[in-house]
Design a protein around this motif. Structure first.
Motif, mmCIF file in Angstrom:
data_model
loop_
_atom_site.group_PDB
_atom_site.id
_atom_site.type_symbol
_atom_site.label_atom_id
_atom_site.label_comp_id
_atom_site.label_asym_id
_atom_site.label_seq_id
_atom_site.Cartn_x
_atom_site.Cartn_y
_atom_site.Cartn_z
ATOM 1 N N PHE A 1 24.605 71.574 46.602
ATOM 2 C CA PHE A 1 24.525 70.238 46.002
ATOM 3 C C PHE A 1 23.156 70.016 45.356
ATOM 4 O O PHE A 1 23.054 69.382 44.298
ATOM 5 N N ASN A 2 22.106 70.525 45.988
ATOM 6 C CA ASN A 2 20.775 70.373 45.398
ATOM 7 C C ASN A 2 20.685 71.092 44.060
ATOM 8 O O ASN A 2 20.107 70.571 43.102
ATOM 9 N N VAL A 3 21.235 72.301 43.984
ATOM 10 C CA VAL A 3 21.222 73.030 42.713
ATOM 11 C C VAL A 3 22.061 72.293 41.674
ATOM 12 O O VAL A 3 21.656 72.162 40.513
ATOM 13 N N MET A 4 23.226 71.779 42.092
ATOM 14 C CA MET A 4 24.075 71.040 41.153
ATOM 15 C C MET A 4 23.357 69.798 40.629
ATOM 16 O O MET A 4 23.362 69.517 39.426
ATOM 17 N N THR A 5 22.751 69.051 41.544
ATOM 18 C CA THR A 5 22.021 67.843 41.138
ATOM 19 C C THR A 5 20.894 68.201 40.177
ATOM 20 O O THR A 5 20.639 67.486 39.199
ATOM 21 N N ALA A 6 20.220 69.324 40.446
ATOM 22 C CA ALA A 6 19.085 69.726 39.611
ATOM 23 C C ALA A 6 19.498 70.026 38.172
ATOM 24 O O ALA A 6 18.718 69.800 37.238
ATOM 25 N N ILE A 7 20.740 70.528 37.976
ATOM 26 C CA ILE A 7 21.184 70.818 36.606
ATOM 27 C C ILE A 7 21.947 69.638 36.004
ATOM 28 O O ILE A 7 22.499 69.737 34.911
ATOM 29 N N GLY A 8 21.991 68.506 36.736
ATOM 30 C CA GLY A 8 22.594 67.295 36.188
ATOM 31 C C GLY A 8 24.058 67.111 36.498
ATOM 32 O O GLY A 8 24.723 66.300 35.845
ATOM 33 N N ALA A 9 24.588 67.839 37.492
ATOM 34 C CA ALA A 9 26.012 67.739 37.831
ATOM 35 C C ALA A 9 26.188 66.957 39.129
ATOM 36 O O ALA A 9 25.364 67.061 40.038
ATOM 37 N N ALA A 10 27.266 66.192 39.209
ATOM 38 C CA ALA A 10 27.565 65.429 40.420
ATOM 39 C C ALA A 10 28.242 66.340 41.430
ATOM 40 O O ALA A 10 29.242 66.987 41.118
ATOM 41 N N PRO A 11 27.731 66.419 42.665
ATOM 42 C CA PRO A 11 28.329 67.297 43.674
ATOM 43 C C PRO A 11 29.742 66.852 44.039
ATOM 44 O O PRO A 11 29.995 65.658 44.220
ATOM 45 N N PRO A 12 30.691 67.793 44.156
ATOM 46 C CA PRO A 12 32.075 67.445 44.513
ATOM 47 C C PRO A 12 32.350 67.637 45.996
ATOM 48 O O PRO A 12 31.870 68.583 46.618
ATOM 49 N N LEU A 13 33.131 66.746 46.591
ATOM 50 C CA LEU A 13 33.529 66.882 47.982
ATOM 51 C C LEU A 13 35.036 67.025 48.139
ATOM 52 O O LEU A 13 35.540 67.113 49.253
ATOM 53 N N SER A 14 35.770 67.062 47.038
ATOM 54 C CA SER A 14 37.216 67.228 47.111
ATOM 55 C C SER A 14 37.561 68.673 47.433
ATOM 56 O O SER A 14 36.812 69.596 47.132
ATOM 57 N N ARG A 15 38.721 68.845 48.026
ATOM 58 C CA ARG A 15 39.267 70.168 48.327
ATOM 59 C C ARG A 15 40.738 69.983 48.653
ATOM 60 O O ARG A 15 41.186 68.866 48.943
ATOM 61 N N PRO A 16 41.529 71.071 48.617
ATOM 62 C CA PRO A 16 42.935 70.939 49.008
ATOM 63 C C PRO A 16 43.067 70.848 50.520
ATOM 64 O O PRO A 16 42.179 71.265 51.268
ATOM 65 N N ASN A 17 44.171 70.285 50.982
ATOM 66 C CA ASN A 17 44.462 70.308 52.409
ATOM 67 C C ASN A 17 44.782 71.732 52.846
ATOM 68 O O ASN A 17 45.307 72.533 52.074
ATOM 69 N N PHE A 18 44.446 72.050 54.091
ATOM 70 C CA PHE A 18 44.868 73.325 54.666
ATOM 71 C C PHE A 18 46.377 73.285 54.893
ATOM 72 O O PHE A 18 46.916 72.232 55.233
ATOM 73 N N PRO A 19 47.098 74.403 54.748
ATOM 74 C CA PRO A 19 46.639 75.723 54.335
ATOM 75 C C PRO A 19 46.883 76.004 52.856
ATOM 76 O O PRO A 19 47.014 77.161 52.465
ATOM 77 N N ARG A 20 46.952 74.973 52.044
ATOM 78 C CA ARG A 20 47.217 75.187 50.614
ATOM 79 C C ARG A 20 46.068 75.941 49.977
ATOM 80 O O ARG A 20 44.901 75.656 50.214
ATOM 81 N N HIS A 21 46.398 76.904 49.114
ATOM 82 C CA HIS A 21 45.370 77.650 48.400
ATOM 83 C C HIS A 21 44.774 76.772 47.306
ATOM 84 O O HIS A 21 45.477 76.033 46.633
ATOM 85 N N SER A 22 43.463 76.856 47.138
ATOM 86 C CA SER A 22 42.786 76.096 46.090
ATOM 87 C C SER A 22 43.048 76.726 44.731
ATOM 88 O O SER A 22 42.836 77.926 44.531
ATOM 89 N N ASP A 23 43.505 75.926 43.784
ATOM 90 C CA ASP A 23 43.730 76.426 42.427
ATOM 91 C C ASP A 23 42.415 76.749 41.725
ATOM 92 O O ASP A 23 42.415 77.428 40.692
#
Length: 428
Positions: free
Chosen positions: A77-99
């Motif tokens: 998140f620190n690296v993302m913030t440093a390049i101007g990007a908003a850190p994401p906290l979303s993810r799929p529910n288990f056990p679904r594979h992340s697209d």
């Protein structure tokens, strides 16, 4: 097998790769916590004194590694913030594979045992090391077509190991800085980052240039797979040590079972999984699981506000950090361990529930203005405290639920102090 080259030609490529890294750290952290919660507590659960001592060590090791995954997430998140990007906290529910991730990078909530340790060793293996994943983990999608250097829109790129992903980010940051200039790359504010002073975490690194970005990524790589091939003190080496001790104890006593009979059961069918999932059928267990999920959601909201805050004071930033750590240690940990002792319900005889870290929507940011954002966050903390207290009052509720209720009430009070009186939720 040669790993594919990852292309980084512009900022959005970096943004996408760092978002992938954030999802990986988030999902891995939940896996490790689930396995740690599943471990038995001592002789009262059928362990000998020697077995109980080993299981207690494994719990501390697993919890420590999970905490370091939280550190990795903060560094990403620190690296993302440093390049101007908003850190994401979303993810799929288990056990679904992340697209968003390669087909071979998969995650599942598994109790402590042969299958989970095999899977953890596979995920943490150093670059260049061949190792099979646990049975049942097969690629969910074919390899993706390589990204071409002239592609403007970012998309997912395949990586073989977590180390491969991070070294590609390192190379991309270096090349992009050489192309457009270091100052033009690192445009984000340091104050929106997790600092070692505020989090009381010496390994945290605030990022403001290429050197500090490289240091942050190196910290992640070295903790996960080891520095310059020395993997013994890293996550991989620690898991291998657990595996060896577990194998010896199992050989000495084939009936040895260090984990409770947990099943990853949901309070309701996840919105993003088409296949029916196990559901909790016991009313008390379902109430405790709902409070756990509410605490987990409140934790994500708290971290979300910290990393995307606007004009918060130093005192308010400290309150957000305190709330986050309080939710992890005072709410989620006791509720997570309590759940694995509670029955999953009549549809799952002999099984206990494991926390599934349910998410009911794709997690987004609060509005940027401080007062309404804090009003919403405090409202959720107020609901968490009330539901926690209600669950603690149910017949048969474990003492840990009352402990969590006390912690939740303290977090609510600490956050409420920073919300104008007319925006605070009315007490019912």
């Amino acid at each position: 097998m040669a790993e594919p080259k990852i292309v980084v030609e512009h900022r959005e490529h970096l943004w996408y790769l760092l978002a992938e890294a954030a999802q990986v750290e988030h999902l891995i952290m939940c896996q490790y916590l689930y396995a740690s919660f599943s471990l038995k507590a001592g002789p009262d659960e059928g362990l000998t004194a020697g077995q109980a001592a080993a299981v207690a060590r494994w719990y501390e090791l697993l919890t420590g590694i999970a905490v370091e995954e939280m550190l990795h997430l903060a560094l990403v998140f620190n690296v993302m913030t440093a390049i101007g990007a908003a850190p994401p906290l979303s993810r799929p529910n288990f056990p679904r594979h992340s697209d968003d991730l390669p087909g071979g990078v998969q995650f599942a909530l598994l109790p402590f045992g042969t299958e989970s340790l095999t899977h953890f060793l596979y995920l943490e293996r150093p670059e260049g090391m061949e190792r099979a994943d646990a049975a049942g983990f097969v690629p969910a999608a074919p390899p993706r077509a390589p990204v071409q250097p002239d592609e403007v829109m970012p998309r997912g790129q395949d990586f073989g190991t977590v180390g491969h992903l991070y070294r590609s980010i390192e190379q991309g940051l270096t090349a992009f800085s050489e192309r457009i200039g270091e100052r033009a790359v690192f445009v984000g504010p340091q104050r929106a980052q997790a600092s070692p002073e505020l989090f009381r975490w010496p390994q945290l690194i605030t990022v403001h240039d290429l050197q500090t970005a490289m240091a942050a990524i190196s910290e992640i790589i070295e903790q996960g797979e080891g520095a310059r091939g020395d993997w013994k003190p890293a996550h991989y080496g620690r898991f291998l040590g657990i595996w060896e001790e577990y194998r010896k104890l199992t050989e000495a006593d084939p009936s040895f079972e260090p984990a409770r009979p947990v099943i990853a059961a949901f309070t309701r069918q996840p919105y993003d999984i088409p296949e029916p999932q196990p559901l909790i059928g016991d009313p008390l267990t379902c109430s405790v699981a709902e409070v756990f999920n509410l605490g987990y959601e409140t934790l994500l909201q708290t971290l979300n506000r910290f990393f995307t805050h606007t004009d918060e004071t130093d005192e308010q930033l400290a309150a957000l950090v305190g709330a986050a750590f309080g939710l992890m240690a005072g709410v989620l940990r006791p509720l997570g361990r309590a759940l694995t002792r509670l029955p999953a319900g009549p549809d799952h005889p002999g099984r206990t529930a494991g926390p599934t870290f349910e998410m009911y929507y794709q997690f987004g940011n609060f509005v940027p203005w401080r007062e309404p954002a804090w009003a919403l966050l405090t409202e959720r903390a107020c609901l968490l405290a009330a539901r926690c207290q209600a669950a603690a009052a149910l017949p048969g509720a474990p003492a840990a639920v009352q402990d969590a209720a006390g912690a939740a009430a303290g977090i609510e009070a600490a956050l409420t102090r920073h919300v104008p009186a007319d925006l605070r939720p009315r007490q019912s």
